[in-house]
Design an enzyme around this catalytic site. Structure first.
Site, PDB file in Angstrom:
ATOM      1  N   GLY A   1     -27.154 -33.871-117.857  1.00  0.00           N
ATOM      2  CA  GLY A   1     -26.526 -33.445-116.613  1.00  0.00           C
ATOM      3  C   GLY A   1     -25.235 -34.184-116.351  1.00  0.00           C
ATOM      4  CB  VAL A  44     -32.546 -36.010-115.137  1.00  0.00           C
ATOM      5  CG1 VAL A  44     -33.818 -35.897-114.310  1.00  0.00           C
ATOM      6  CG2 VAL A  44     -31.786 -34.698-115.131  1.00  0.00           C
ATOM      7  CB  ILE A  95     -28.632 -18.164 -74.879  1.00  0.00           C
ATOM      8  CG1 ILE A  95     -27.744 -18.564 -76.063  1.00  0.00           C
ATOM      9  CG2 ILE A  95     -28.131 -16.858 -74.271  1.00  0.00           C
ATOM     10  CD1 ILE A  95     -27.797 -17.593 -77.230  1.00  0.00           C
ATOM     11  CB  ALA A 106     -30.182 -18.955 -80.351  1.00  0.00           C
TER      12      ALA A 106
END
Length: 577
Positions: free
Chosen positions: A194, A151, A415, A455
């Site tokens: 880590g 880290v 759309i 969308a």
């Protein structure tokens, strides 16, 4: 099934000299964008200390390790300038992409040991998770080049905790292994905390003689103090302990090869570790390509450079999607599914290096009188209507049934909207497409060719929480936004304009805000912004598109989890009627 696949319908025609001349300005715009992207990538490659300094220490950089490991000409980089938290390093500290190792595809990722010795830095865990997801979806090995100092302690809150923080890749490694997808690791340098788990969580651990992996590094062990604070006596003790652990850090080869046996093998040179990774790739299952090919590989009939003349950077200009496809597919052939139905969308089968792949893309331009059939207004390509949504639902479902990977080409303004569109069930049909995508369980990839809007960006193979889109790519013409900036400005300030007008106040201050919002949308939707934020996994030139498509198709067919025999497929029979 040879009559269906060996010689499919031809597509495309050569560009005229007039077309080439008239689109030269478009080509120059594309080159300018590519130069900007190339400069940003070069900045990432030069991040951290100079490569010369790493080499003087007797080590290779991650870039040099990749060059040695990956088969020439197969490297397809991803997340090159991904930096979603805009950290000071200018990189997430890992380098990744698709590449062949001894003839087999793998997802490959390595810590950049020039940047804080390969430390965890902000944005890195999200980058790693995208890579593990890719290996899971494509069912190909994940290969790690581990050289991780742990880290970045001064910014631990940006790195260590959270649901998608630094530790989540270790759970994803365990998930891959449970699915039978191996994780191979070559390990160099000092890898504490880590970094130790980056070393221990893969399936096979191949170590350089000077490497180590440990729960805690020398700095952590020597930093423990019973006083609860630091003073000069404690500082002297810390100096002595640090000297000791620098000479012999925890978790060395003597521990993890001789005692625990975690290291499968230990090697004297960096190159020997990489050679061992190549050897383990030879042991991993993969089908011979001939098992799945429906025809011999072939190059497109037209040059890839044509794409710079065909696809306009200007979003208001139109082009023929068929001509794009003709520059990308084997022998410029295809088998279109329902060409007369839902004319705003292309659906069909193509061959890539002899492999069969489903393709879905937006068509552009005027769609003809009387379409859409449910409305009194004309249909314009790029927008989705009832028939197009139904056709995509059908085609995606059939690709799932026939076990065919899918490539999406987005260039959509959204759309159709309004009460007429609502009565035509477009809202439900859009969600139905998401359902159809989710139930297919086949690998997908996405090109945001130009516009990814509203969308429609989600339902056309968009990467947003999609379990099947292995990766999404942008191009020099990509723009991604919920709506065009001018539309967003109108939607945001229309009522305010009415209010100011009715009150007799000047409109210019509101107009200024509208123009500022439109500019913000423009600035925050361009290709380089999309790549840095991770809206796409990489921005590639038009001339590189086929390379990534071939890589995707070959990965999808390398070791699939399920098979539909060619003679049992339904799409070609339905397409032929």
């Amino acid at each position: 099934m040879r009559p269906y696949f060996e010689s499919m319908a031809k597509i495309g025609k050569p560009l005229s000299q007039a077309r080439i001349k008239n689109t030269q300005e478009n080509v120059e715009q594309i080159r300018a964008i590519e130069q900007e992207l190339a400069a940003a990538i070069e900045d990432v490659k030069n991040a951290g200390i100079p490569a010369k300094k790493i080499n003087e220490r007797g080590q290779l950089t991650v870039w040099q390790r990749l060059e040695y490991l990956v088969d020439p000409g197969t490297w397809c980089p991803l997340h090159s300038i991904f930096n979603p938290k805009n950290n000071e390093e200018g990189t997430t500290g890992v380098v990744n992409g698709l590449g062949k190792i001894n003839g087999k595809w793998a997802v490959i990722i390595g810590f950049d040991n020039k940047v804080i010795a390969g430390a965890w830095i902000s944005g890195q865990s999200e980058n790693i998770l995208r890579v593990t997801d890719m290996a899971k979806r494509l069912r190909i090995p994940l290969v790690w080049l581990v050289n991780c100092s742990g880290v970045k302690l001064t910014e631990q809150e940006e790195v260590y905790p959270d649901r998608r923080g630094g530790g989540t890749p270790f759970f994803r490694h365990a998930e891959l292994e449970q699915l039978g997808i191996p994780v191979l690791a070559g390990i160099w340098g000092t890898n504490p905390a880590g970094g130790g788990y980056q070393g221990i969580s893969p399936t096979i651990l191949l170590a350089h003689k000077d490497c180590n992996i440990a729960v805690g590094g020398g700095g952590i062990v020597s930093g423990m103090t019973p006083k609860g604070y630091f003073d000069e006596e404690g500082a002297e003790q810390l100096i002595e302990a640090t000297r000791h652990f620098t000479e012999l850090p925890p978790g060395s080869v003597q521990v993890h090869y001789d005692s625990t046996g975690f290291f499968k093998a230990v090697f004297e040179t960096e190159e020997a570790v990489l050679d061992a990774l190549k050897g383990y790739m030879d042991m991993i299952p993969a089908y011979d390509p001939k098992f799945f090919r429906v025809a011999e590989p072939a190059e497109p009939q037209f040059g890839k450079e044509d794409l710079n003349h065909i696809i306009p950077v200007n979003q208001k200009s139109v082009y023929a999607f068929d001509e794009v496809l003709a520059r990308l597919t084997d022998n410029s052939e295809h088998m279109e599914y329902k060409p007369q139905y839902g004319p705003e969308v292309y659906t069909g089968l193509v061959k890539l290096n002899g492999f069969l792949v489903g393709v879905i893309g937006n068509k552009q331009g005027f769609l003809g009188a009387g379409y859409p059939e449910y409305a009194p207004y004309p249909g314009i390509g790029g927008k989705l209507y009832r028939q197009g949504l139904i056709k995509m639902n059908e085609f995606v479902t059939l690709c799932g049934r026939d076990r065919l990977p899918i490539i999406w080409f987005q260039d959509t303004s959204g759309i159709d909207v309004g009460d007429i569109a609502e009565k035509a069930e477009l809202l439900g049909l859009g969600q139905s497409l998401i359902y159809s995508i989710e139930q297919t369980d086949v690998p997908m990839m996405l090109f945001v060719l130009r516009k990814g809007t509203a969308a429609a960006h989600y339902i056309m193979g968009g990467p947003t929480a999609n379990n099947h889109t292995a990766f999404a790519l942008g191009t020099p013409a990509t723009e991604i936004y919920v709506m065009h900036g001018e539309t967003a400005s109108a939607a945001s300030f229309a009522r305010r304009l009415v209010k100011e007008k009715d009150a007799g106040r000047p409109l210019q201050p509101i107009i200024d805000k509208m123009n500022a919002l439109a500019k913000q949308y423009s600035d925050q939707s361009k290709p380089i912004y999309c790549a840095k934020r991770g809206f796409v996994d990489e921005v590639v030139s038009f001339t590189e598109m086929r390379k990534y498509m071939l890589a995707f198709a070959e990965c999808a067919y390398q070791n699939p989890g399920s098979i539909c025999p060619h003679h049992m497929m339904m799409i070609p029979r339905i397409a032929k009627g």
